[in-house]
Design an enzyme around this catalytic site. Sequence first.
Site, mmCIF file in Angstrom:
data_model
loop_
_atom_site.group_PDB
_atom_site.id
_atom_site.type_symbol
_atom_site.label_atom_id
_atom_site.label_comp_id
_atom_site.label_asym_id
_atom_site.label_seq_id
_atom_site.Cartn_x
_atom_site.Cartn_y
_atom_site.Cartn_z
ATOM 1 N N HIS A 1 0.682 -1.230 0.140
ATOM 2 C CA HIS A 1 0.163 -0.018 0.083
ATOM 3 C C HIS A 1 0.980 1.327 -0.054
ATOM 4 C CE1 HIS A 1 -2.767 -3.280 1.554
ATOM 5 N NE2 HIS A 1 -3.693 -2.390 1.170
ATOM 6 N N GLY B 1 -3.060 -4.482 -3.455
ATOM 7 C CA GLY B 1 -1.996 -4.890 -2.559
ATOM 8 C C GLY B 1 -2.201 -6.248 -1.965
ATOM 9 N N GLU C 1 -0.303 0.294 -5.467
ATOM 10 C CA GLU C 1 -1.085 1.202 -5.204
ATOM 11 C C GLU C 1 -2.198 1.128 -5.896
ATOM 12 O OE1 GLU C 1 -1.377 3.953 -2.768
ATOM 13 O OE2 GLU C 1 -3.188 4.184 -3.742
ATOM 14 N N SER D 1 6.749 5.773 2.092
ATOM 15 C CA SER D 1 7.787 4.568 2.246
ATOM 16 C C SER D 1 8.335 4.026 1.051
ATOM 17 C CB SER D 1 6.715 3.266 2.905
ATOM 18 O OG SER D 1 5.648 3.332 1.933
ATOM 19 N N ASP E 1 0.729 -1.739 4.915
ATOM 20 C CA ASP E 1 0.259 -0.397 5.436
ATOM 21 C C ASP E 1 -1.040 0.087 4.861
ATOM 22 O OD1 ASP E 1 0.487 2.037 6.625
ATOM 23 O OD2 ASP E 1 1.610 2.939 5.412
HETATM 24 C C1 LIG Z 1 -1.580 4.624 4.784
HETATM 25 S S1 LIG Z 1 -1.334 4.918 3.008
HETATM 26 C C2 LIG Z 1 0.102 4.511 2.530
HETATM 27 C C3 LIG Z 1 1.286 5.257 3.008
HETATM 28 C C4 LIG Z 1 2.647 4.882 2.506
HETATM 29 N N1 LIG Z 1 2.816 3.241 2.767
HETATM 30 C C5 LIG Z 1 3.785 5.312 3.103
HETATM 31 O O1 LIG Z 1 4.227 4.802 4.179
HETATM 32 O O2 LIG Z 1 4.298 6.575 2.662
HETATM 33 C C6 LIG Z 1 -2.308 3.704 2.416
HETATM 34 C C7 LIG Z 1 -2.276 3.528 0.660
HETATM 35 O O3 LIG Z 1 -3.278 2.373 0.344
HETATM 36 C C8 LIG Z 1 -4.053 2.688 -0.795
HETATM 37 N N2 LIG Z 1 -4.688 1.578 -0.949
HETATM 38 C C9 LIG Z 1 -6.020 1.416 -0.414
HETATM 39 N N3 LIG Z 1 -6.388 0.067 -0.829
HETATM 40 C C10 LIG Z 1 -5.383 -0.437 -1.324
HETATM 41 C C11 LIG Z 1 -5.375 -1.511 -1.882
HETATM 42 N N4 LIG Z 1 -6.206 -2.614 -1.878
HETATM 43 N N5 LIG Z 1 -4.081 -1.995 -2.589
HETATM 44 C C12 LIG Z 1 -3.169 -1.019 -2.763
HETATM 45 N N6 LIG Z 1 -3.289 0.046 -2.335
HETATM 46 C C13 LIG Z 1 -4.439 0.576 -1.588
HETATM 47 C C14 LIG Z 1 -4.450 4.176 -0.558
HETATM 48 O O4 LIG Z 1 -4.978 4.730 -1.759
HETATM 49 C C15 LIG Z 1 -3.348 4.897 0.102
HETATM 50 O O5 LIG Z 1 -2.591 5.607 -0.811
#
Ligand SMILES: C[S@@+](CC[C@H](N)C(=O)[O-])C[C@H]1O[C@@H](n2cnc3c(N)ncnc32)[C@H](O)[C@@H]1O
Length: 289
Positions: free
Chosen positions: A41, A146, A120, A102, A166
Amino acid sequence: MNYRHIYHAGNFADVLKHAVLARLIRYAQNKDKAFRVLDTHAGTGIYDLSSEEAQKTGEWRDGIGRLMEADLPAPVAELLAPYLDAVRELNPSGDIKRYPGSPKLARMLFRPQDRLSAMELHPEDAGRLQRLFEGDYQVRATELDGWLALGAHLPPKEKRGIVLVDPPFEEEGEYDRLVRGFATGYRRFPGGTYCLWYPIKKGAPPKSFHEALQALQIPKMLCAELTVKSDREETGLSGSGLIIVNPPFTLKAELHLMLPVLKTVLTQDRFASHRAFWLTDESVHQDED
Ligand SMILES: C[S@@+](CC[C@H](N)C(=O)[O-])C[C@H]1O[C@@H](n2cnc3c(N)ncnc32)[C@H](O)[C@@H]1O
């Protein structure tokens, strides 16, 4: 999918997550052999803290904003250096305007042999992520769910890896999904180091989440939590936690140095607290099937 990380980038929860991620990467680099970071994520990679969205919440000011101004004890400054040097590198003027998410942080810490697979799902954020790493042969950024990646992209071909999970926790049942997603990934890649993020807030169930993880009977799960305020407020995080599976043997001692300092720097009221403990230790054995 309403969650956009730009509103929260660089907040106290990002600080804990990214400080630990940087420690995991540095430890993996004690061996020459390449490894892969799988970031399920990933977000957009870089955040403009002067943007309207980031300014609207101002969360980063009580996170990375405070940490960059803090006078840290030398051993903690040394442990945080990989993370904070990356933030400094993005902000050469000294004012904190850009913050590495991240995938960008991981990439900044890489050696030539290390690799990143970043997923993402939000189309706009995935597009930004892909543009950020365009032409970078060390990174593969994919618009993908993810949770699927935990099945399809493990084990990595390098056979060494750090898996950051995440999720945004915007939907019901996300703790259960995290347990199930991790179990899927671990079955495919039991030798990986996993870092699972979860929120601590009013009504959230860390205890049953911990119990569900323990029930998996997987050894070497370390838990690190940092809360910065009471959970009396109905909305918003009061803290966050990480479960690190197969952590470096040095990590628990590092957390015992870092967490009290992070608590002091990031505290918002007298209910701030921290802890680091083994959720399961080496003695846990999985049932043979
Ligand atoms: C908490 S943020 C991630 C922050 C990042 N890991 C960081 O530490 O900089 C969660 C992200 O997951 C994405 N997201 C939501 N559901 C998802 C999925 N099923 N698979 C992948 N990404 C997803 C959202 O759009 C968002 O950008």
